[in-house]
Write a protein that holds these residues in place. Sequence first.
Motif, PDB file in Angstrom:
ATOM      1  N   LEU A 121     -43.578 -96.164  -4.250  1.00 46.56           N
ATOM      2  CA  LEU A 121     -42.398 -95.984  -5.101  1.00 46.56           C
ATOM      3  C   LEU A 121     -42.358 -94.571  -5.680  1.00 46.56           C
ATOM      4  CD1 LEU A 121     -42.308 -99.400  -7.024  1.00 46.56           C
ATOM      5  CD2 LEU A 121     -40.820 -98.659  -5.153  1.00 46.56           C
ATOM      6  N   GLN A 122     -43.509 -94.063  -6.118  1.00 38.00           N
ATOM      7  CA  GLN A 122     -43.563 -92.691  -6.636  1.00 38.00           C
ATOM      8  C   GLN A 122     -43.207 -91.680  -5.551  1.00 38.00           C
ATOM      9  OE1 GLN A 122     -47.047 -91.592  -9.171  1.00 38.00           O
ATOM     10  NE2 GLN A 122     -47.618 -93.730  -8.910  1.00 38.00           N
ATOM     11  N   CYS A 123     -43.702 -91.914  -4.321  1.00 38.09           N
ATOM     12  CA  CYS A 123     -43.391 -91.003  -3.210  1.00 38.09           C
ATOM     13  C   CYS A 123     -41.889 -90.939  -2.971  1.00 38.09           C
ATOM     14  CB  CYS A 123     -44.102 -91.456  -1.934  1.00 38.09           C
ATOM     15  SG  CYS A 123     -45.890 -91.161  -1.906  1.00 38.09           S
ATOM     16  N   LEU A 124     -41.248 -92.109  -2.945  1.00 39.57           N
ATOM     17  CA  LEU A 124     -39.812 -92.142  -2.672  1.00 39.57           C
ATOM     18  C   LEU A 124     -39.020 -91.499  -3.806  1.00 39.57           C
ATOM     19  CD1 LEU A 124     -39.448 -95.682  -1.071  1.00 39.57           C
ATOM     20  CD2 LEU A 124     -39.615 -93.464   0.065  1.00 39.57           C
ATOM     21  N   MET A 125     -39.444 -91.720  -5.051  1.00 39.33           N
ATOM     22  CA  MET A 125     -38.761 -91.073  -6.175  1.00 39.33           C
ATOM     23  C   MET A 125     -38.949 -89.562  -6.131  1.00 39.33           C
ATOM     24  SD  MET A 125     -39.253 -93.666  -9.432  1.00 39.33           S
ATOM     25  CE  MET A 125     -41.036 -93.818  -9.274  1.00 39.33           C
ATOM     26  N   SER A 126     -40.140 -89.116  -5.755  1.00 36.53           N
ATOM     27  CA  SER A 126     -40.394 -87.682  -5.640  1.00 36.53           C
ATOM     28  C   SER A 126     -39.543 -87.068  -4.532  1.00 36.53           C
ATOM     29  CB  SER A 126     -41.881 -87.432  -5.358  1.00 36.53           C
ATOM     30  OG  SER A 126     -42.688 -87.914  -6.405  1.00 36.53           O
ATOM     31  N   VAL A 127     -39.426 -87.799  -3.407  1.00 38.11           N
ATOM     32  CA  VAL A 127     -38.601 -87.322  -2.305  1.00 38.11           C
ATOM     33  C   VAL A 127     -37.142 -87.190  -2.740  1.00 38.11           C
ATOM     34  CG1 VAL A 127     -37.598 -88.079  -0.105  1.00 38.11           C
ATOM     35  CG2 VAL A 127     -40.067 -88.085  -0.411  1.00 38.11           C
ATOM     36  N   VAL A 128     -36.661 -88.148  -3.518  1.00 39.18           N
ATOM     37  CA  VAL A 128     -35.278 -88.088  -4.011  1.00 39.18           C
ATOM     38  C   VAL A 128     -35.083 -86.864  -4.904  1.00 39.18           C
ATOM     39  CG1 VAL A 128     -33.594 -89.225  -5.519  1.00 39.18           C
ATOM     40  CG2 VAL A 128     -34.835 -90.552  -3.806  1.00 39.18           C
ATOM     41  N   LEU A 129     -36.046 -86.594  -5.780  1.00 38.34           N
ATOM     42  CA  LEU A 129     -35.926 -85.447  -6.674  1.00 38.34           C
ATOM     43  C   LEU A 129     -35.943 -84.127  -5.907  1.00 38.34           C
ATOM     44  CD1 LEU A 129     -38.227 -86.569  -9.632  1.00 38.34           C
ATOM     45  CD2 LEU A 129     -35.734 -86.427  -9.614  1.00 38.34           C
ATOM     46  N   VAL A 130     -36.853 -83.997  -4.947  1.00 41.38           N
ATOM     47  CA  VAL A 130     -36.906 -82.771  -4.142  1.00 41.38           C
ATOM     48  C   VAL A 130     -35.647 -82.648  -3.290  1.00 41.38           C
ATOM     49  CG1 VAL A 130     -38.146 -81.566  -2.303  1.00 41.38           C
ATOM     50  CG2 VAL A 130     -39.420 -82.706  -4.129  1.00 41.38           C
ATOM     51  N   GLY A 131     -35.175 -83.765  -2.745  1.00 44.69           N
ATOM     52  CA  GLY A 131     -33.934 -83.740  -1.990  1.00 44.69           C
ATOM     53  C   GLY A 131     -32.751 -83.324  -2.840  1.00 44.69           C
ATOM     54  N   ALA A 132     -32.736 -83.754  -4.097  1.00 48.83           N
ATOM     55  CA  ALA A 132     -31.664 -83.353  -5.008  1.00 48.83           C
ATOM     56  C   ALA A 132     -31.684 -81.844  -5.257  1.00 48.83           C
ATOM     57  CB  ALA A 132     -31.787 -84.118  -6.325  1.00 48.83           C
ATOM     58  N   VAL A 133     -32.887 -81.277  -5.380  1.00 47.95           N
ATOM     59  CA  VAL A 133     -33.001 -79.821  -5.545  1.00 47.95           C
ATOM     60  C   VAL A 133     -32.461 -79.114  -4.300  1.00 47.95           C
ATOM     61  CG1 VAL A 133     -34.616 -77.898  -5.802  1.00 47.95           C
ATOM     62  CG2 VAL A 133     -34.942 -79.989  -7.141  1.00 47.95           C
ATOM     63  N   ALA A 134     -32.804 -79.653  -3.124  1.00 46.31           N
ATOM     64  CA  ALA A 134     -32.334 -79.047  -1.874  1.00 46.31           C
ATOM     65  C   ALA A 134     -30.806 -79.087  -1.792  1.00 46.31           C
ATOM     66  CB  ALA A 134     -32.956 -79.764  -0.679  1.00 46.31           C
ATOM     67  N   VAL A 135     -30.211 -80.205  -2.176  1.00 47.04           N
ATOM     68  CA  VAL A 135     -28.750 -80.311  -2.161  1.00 47.04           C
ATOM     69  C   VAL A 135     -28.137 -79.328  -3.158  1.00 47.04           C
ATOM     70  CG1 VAL A 135     -26.806 -81.832  -2.724  1.00 47.04           C
ATOM     71  CG2 VAL A 135     -28.717 -82.697  -1.349  1.00 47.04           C
ATOM     72  N   ALA A 136     -28.790 -79.185  -4.306  1.00 48.08           N
ATOM     73  CA  ALA A 136     -28.267 -78.281  -5.329  1.00 48.08           C
ATOM     74  C   ALA A 136     -28.260 -76.828  -4.864  1.00 48.08           C
ATOM     75  CB  ALA A 136     -29.094 -78.420  -6.609  1.00 48.08           C
ATOM     76  N   ILE A 137     -29.194 -76.455  -3.973  1.00 51.75           N
ATOM     77  CA  ILE A 137     -29.238 -75.060  -3.519  1.00 51.75           C
ATOM     78  C   ILE A 137     -28.570 -74.873  -2.162  1.00 51.75           C
ATOM     79  CG2 ILE A 137     -31.316 -74.588  -4.867  1.00 51.75           C
ATOM     80  CD1 ILE A 137     -32.958 -74.781  -2.323  1.00 51.75           C
ATOM     81  N   GLY A 138     -27.904 -75.940  -1.662  1.00 50.12           N
ATOM     82  CA  GLY A 138     -27.063 -75.728  -0.485  1.00 50.12           C
ATOM     83  C   GLY A 138     -27.315 -76.592   0.732  1.00 50.12           C
ATOM     84  N   PHE A 139     -28.283 -77.521   0.707  1.00 43.20           N
ATOM     85  CA  PHE A 139     -28.535 -78.339   1.895  1.00 43.20           C
ATOM     86  C   PHE A 139     -27.393 -79.326   2.119  1.00 43.20           C
ATOM     87  CE2 PHE A 139     -30.071 -82.364   3.698  1.00 43.20           C
ATOM     88  CZ  PHE A 139     -30.468 -81.920   4.946  1.00 43.20           C
ATOM     89  N   ARG A 140     -26.945 -79.446   3.367  1.00 37.64           N
ATOM     90  CA  ARG A 140     -25.929 -80.418   3.733  1.00 37.64           C
ATOM     91  C   ARG A 140     -26.315 -81.041   5.080  1.00 37.64           C
ATOM     92  NH1 ARG A 140     -25.262 -79.286  -0.672  1.00 37.64           N
ATOM     93  NH2 ARG A 140     -23.330 -78.697  -1.789  1.00 37.64           N
ATOM     94  N   SER A 141     -26.081 -82.338   5.198  1.00 37.92           N
ATOM     95  CA  SER A 141     -26.352 -83.047   6.452  1.00 37.92           C
ATOM     96  C   SER A 141     -25.091 -83.815   6.837  1.00 37.92           C
ATOM     97  CB  SER A 141     -27.546 -83.988   6.288  1.00 37.92           C
ATOM     98  OG  SER A 141     -27.799 -84.704   7.469  1.00 37.92           O
ATOM     99  N   THR A 142     -24.119 -83.100   7.339  1.00 36.90           N
ATOM    100  CA  THR A 142     -22.811 -83.696   7.609  1.00 36.90           C
ATOM    101  C   THR A 142     -22.781 -84.490   8.905  1.00 36.90           C
ATOM    102  OG1 THR A 142     -22.126 -81.622   8.654  1.00 36.90           O
ATOM    103  CG2 THR A 142     -21.609 -81.898   6.324  1.00 36.90           C
ATOM    104  N   ASP A 143     -23.717 -84.226   9.823  1.00 32.88           N
ATOM    105  CA  ASP A 143     -23.681 -84.881  11.125  1.00 32.88           C
ATOM    106  C   ASP A 143     -24.448 -86.197  11.164  1.00 32.88           C
ATOM    107  OD1 ASP A 143     -22.173 -82.798  12.152  1.00 32.88           O
ATOM    108  OD2 ASP A 143     -23.945 -81.649  12.746  1.00 32.88           O
TER     109      ASP A 143
END
Length: 263
Positions: A121-143
């Motif tokens: 559960l901690q791993c998945l929450m950490s992944v969500v937080l890091v993913g949120a940072v990535a989205v905030a700085i420009g990551f997009r997965s439109t495909d």
Amino acid sequence: MSSLSLAVRDSSTMLRRNLLHVRRYPSLTLNLLLSPVVLLLLFVYIFGDVMGAGLNAGGADRSEYLSYILPGILLLTIGGTTIGTAVSVAMDMTEGIIARFRTMAVHRGSVLIGHVIGSVLQCLMSVVLVGAVAVAIGFRSTDATALEWSLAVGLLTLVSLALTWIAVGMGLISPNPEGASNNAMPLMVLPLISSAFVPVDAMPGWFQPIAEYQPFTPAIETLRGLLLGTEIGHNGWLAVAWCVGLAVLGYVWSKSLFNREPK
């Protein structure tokens, strides 16, 4: 109550105990989480243009490099989080609480199950937080389709489970929490020498087998293919095989260590 009901009840209790420890002592989890976030920002904003130019045949593209390294950063996040699990297990073994549990009417496997579920559960929450940072700085997965996103989440969960069982074994075999932290360090080092930051074929020839024949590279390539639409090939099956093999190995190893009579 049946033995299964007792196991579920005691495992739930141990899970709550471990989650309370995370809430009361967040510094360890925070320190391990900051490392992948700092690496993400460092590689994107300091090296992004140069590395992106290498990926894009001469055209500098920081956003493309962000998309390339994110799967590796997510697995690095999981590896770092499981180090905290190894430390937590070692603390339980050295502070006497396990000896107390052995004298109580507690299902024997519930202690480890609580650590494993809490860590996943901690791993998945950490992944969500890091993913949120990535989205905030420009990551997009439109495909990526809904199915591909679901498979990506499933892969991240499977990697978390496999590395957690290995981390639990490392915590059990360590003489103290400091030793557990050192023993589990390969869980963060291996992603750094995989295809997380540069393609394997761009590495020196003598180093390519080290990067290719390890569990993180096929998992990274599979996750990259699911999120970005790149070729997955045989990496999907390799990633699942590595995860299942490590999970079984970690489970058997951890169970054997935990069931040993204390000296």
